[in-house]
Design a protein around this motif. Sequence first.
Motif, PDB file in Angstrom:
ATOM      1  N   ILE A  30       0.825  -1.199   0.000  1.00  0.00           N
ATOM      2  CA  ILE A  30       0.000   0.000   0.000  1.00  0.00           C
ATOM      3  C   ILE A  30       0.865   1.257   0.000  1.00  0.00           C
ATOM      4  O   ILE A  30       0.485   2.298  -0.529  1.00  0.00           O
ATOM      5  N   ASN A  91      -5.334  -5.281  -9.246  1.00  0.00           N
ATOM      6  CA  ASN A  91      -4.939  -5.867  -7.967  1.00  0.00           C
ATOM      7  C   ASN A  91      -4.232  -7.209  -8.139  1.00  0.00           C
ATOM      8  O   ASN A  91      -3.357  -7.572  -7.353  1.00  0.00           O
ATOM      9  N   ASN A  96      -2.550  -4.210  -4.060  1.00  0.00           N
ATOM     10  CA  ASN A  96      -2.809  -2.905  -3.437  1.00  0.00           C
ATOM     11  C   ASN A  96      -2.908  -1.753  -4.433  1.00  0.00           C
ATOM     12  O   ASN A  96      -3.167  -0.617  -4.035  1.00  0.00           O
ATOM     13  N   ASP A  99      -5.883   0.765  -4.656  1.00  0.00           N
ATOM     14  CA  ASP A  99      -5.996   1.971  -3.838  1.00  0.00           C
ATOM     15  C   ASP A  99      -5.954   3.221  -4.700  1.00  0.00           C
ATOM     16  O   ASP A  99      -6.676   4.193  -4.451  1.00  0.00           O
ATOM     17  N   TRP A 110     -12.765   6.026   0.372  1.00  0.00           N
ATOM     18  CA  TRP A 110     -11.324   6.156   0.587  1.00  0.00           C
ATOM     19  C   TRP A 110     -11.039   7.057   1.784  1.00  0.00           C
ATOM     20  O   TRP A 110     -10.246   6.709   2.668  1.00  0.00           O
ATOM     21  N   SER A 115     -11.205   1.718   2.070  1.00  0.00           N
ATOM     22  CA  SER A 115     -10.626   1.303   0.784  1.00  0.00           C
ATOM     23  C   SER A 115      -9.637   0.162   0.923  1.00  0.00           C
ATOM     24  O   SER A 115      -9.045  -0.274  -0.071  1.00  0.00           O
ATOM     25  N   THR A 118      -7.991  -3.370  -1.013  1.00  0.00           N
ATOM     26  CA  THR A 118      -8.157  -2.508  -2.181  1.00  0.00           C
ATOM     27  C   THR A 118      -9.005  -3.128  -3.282  1.00  0.00           C
ATOM     28  O   THR A 118      -9.047  -2.608  -4.391  1.00  0.00           O
TER      29      THR A 118
END
Length: 779
Positions: A30, A91, A96, A99, A110, A115, A118
Amino acid sequence: MKVKLVLVFWVFLMGFTLKGIFFSSVNTTIDDFFLPGSQPGQAGNLESPSKCDNCHGGYDNEVEPAFNWRGSMMSQAMRDPLFLATMTIANQDAPNSGDLCLRCHTPEGWLEGRSIPTDGSNLSSSDYEGITCDFCHKMVKPTTLGVNPYPSDPDYTSGTYNIDQAYLAGLSVIPPTSANGMYITDSDNAKRGPFTDADGNHQELYSPFHSESAICGTCHDVSNPVFSAITDGMGNIIDYEPNTMGAQSPDFNPHSMLPIERTYSEWTMSDYNSPTGVYSEVFGGNKDYVSSCQDCHMKDVTGYGCNKNPPLRSDLPLHDMTGGNTFIPKVLYSLYGDDVDTVALNAGMERARFMLRNAAELDINVNNEVVEVTVTNETGHKLPSGYPEGRRIWLQVEAWDSSGNYYVSGAYDTTTAILNHDTDIKVYETKPGISPGLAAALGLSSGPSFHFVLNDTIYKDNRIPPRGFTNANFEMIQAAPIGYSYSDGQYWDVTPYTLPFPPDAVRATLYYQSTSKEYIEFLRNENITDDWGQTMYDLWDAFGKSQPELMDSISWGVPIIDEDGDGYISLVDCNDLNAASYPGAPEIQDCLDNDCDGWTDEDFTSETEMVWTGCQETDDWNDPLNWNNNLVPTASHHVIIPSSTLGTFFPTIDGAVHIHSIKVESSGYLMIASGHSIELNNSTDPTIPAFDIHGVVENHGVVRINHSIHDGIRINPSATFTILGSVYVDSYTNYGIENWGNFQLISPGLIEITDQSDDSFINHSGSVLDIGGTLRINK
């Protein structure tokens, strides 16, 4: 823009088999997708659009914010199944990475911390409202602390400036610009907007930012923060390389990252980004000149902004945010039912069609076999702009001559959704992809790719630039043409076509398509995580396969008229008043030359069989157009008089007819006129009589049977044979005359049978026999 093979370290961790190729997804976290601006928990609670509806909806669908916003893709950004299927692949490819997608597709989800994970599985139902009223109207312009972005605006300086500065001071990192989802959203519930005289039931703050294109650039200039640009000594970008895994981008300037979308940047480098803008007769609503994104996509209308006695405005921004998507709005009700407003969505689709039909202009020039088609961009960004996956515009060019020759480039099959990529086709699109170095590390093929989060280079970009284009400026914003060239100042494109013949008529049509068959199949085939790829494919298949939208069309030469709508113009259509007739059409029995080959109803009998049609609306046996093959029967033909004709007349023999055999079907009728004759020769079919009567035959002339290996004449049950003239049966095998029906020999009628056996004449039980004339059997 090629990434080196040393990048193997970037992709070593997560492996799975994809379509027979071992593919290692990148080991992203992330943190790799961190971007500055308001962070989760720093924007307070975003209020529901339904609360805004209380004042801003339900009073005038033409101008009110609520209805028009609900018909836009802004309100459906998180419900969009195409987006959801795309995010699944992202993804999969780079954990991630969703995001980055969710930041702009569900800012409420978000900002309120839902979020993660993701894939969107933690989102609430309210998060599916997309880009909401409260989100946009709480946005703050990214500004360095202590710097007034509008020093010459006393209303902002004396009111909103200090409030904005106070919120900005609480952020860990202020974004350098409005892009890439790096939004700043105040935690206070005051609503920011472009008017100084707003007086609502909530707190208002005056915000010039809301009239600037930069606010749109927040989500319409997108870069991949995992890749950073490599520059030469002159500052020119020569390549891109991934950051160290788990590390933030070293530079949050979107133009230092890998470009994905550049709509806002394209605008910044256009003539529209000027104090006066560009004159427009179609965009802008009440404005004559358009400059900002809002001028075209939130045009000025006359009306009220709410239902609480506000001032009547002629510069009320229409909250429709219309783009060009006419496909996704069609499918949403099947997924979400009454959570969406189909009336608003249908109105939004019509507005999108208006935008598309005014986004470009065609011109055409023809010089003998050479056709030149010019497409002029009438927008403030590239044509097309925005997300690259599957979105495209193309030219279909058709040409005809009076000899029936036909040429087409860019043909599209609406049944299969296949665009024919012929050698002449012009498709305006961008094709990102994976460089050879990165492809080797990933175990994927290099070249154009739909794996957008993995793409590290651009292989093609021939999209038409806007007014004011220069190569240097577009190179600076990472939006230069790739594999194509435009001169500075050029906002049009000319495509030549060399035809195989000099045309009499030419038509050029420009089409737009939201997504392609290839991209939809990619989303289905590559998905190993959830059902969104298959769901999107099924919706695409059920709702018209993202049917292309006509943007513009232009014709040259002989007027291109298709009065019957069969797709063939009158120049080559043998009957442009009937849609069942056109070159190559299936032939049907309708008295028409359906396939335009000069024959009528010719495909329904053998070469030796002729069927009466009566298409000429006469009883003339000798008119070839009364027969299925447009030929008068000859001695080699078996003739059929059908039960009902396509015309209203049955035949009358007026002359001397010589044929092989004849059948008069039930309810059929045949007249042999006085003084005229029909002669049947060499009837060699053992299964049918020479003269097979199931309907009505009336003979005032002469019938002559010269040979039959079956009956000479057979009157079937319910049939009638009336004789006032003469009948001669000279040679037969079974019966000379066999009567199962109604046989009438009326004086002075004559029948003469040359006896070949004891069965010269037989009358079956239940039949009717009336002999008033002469029956003569010669032994």
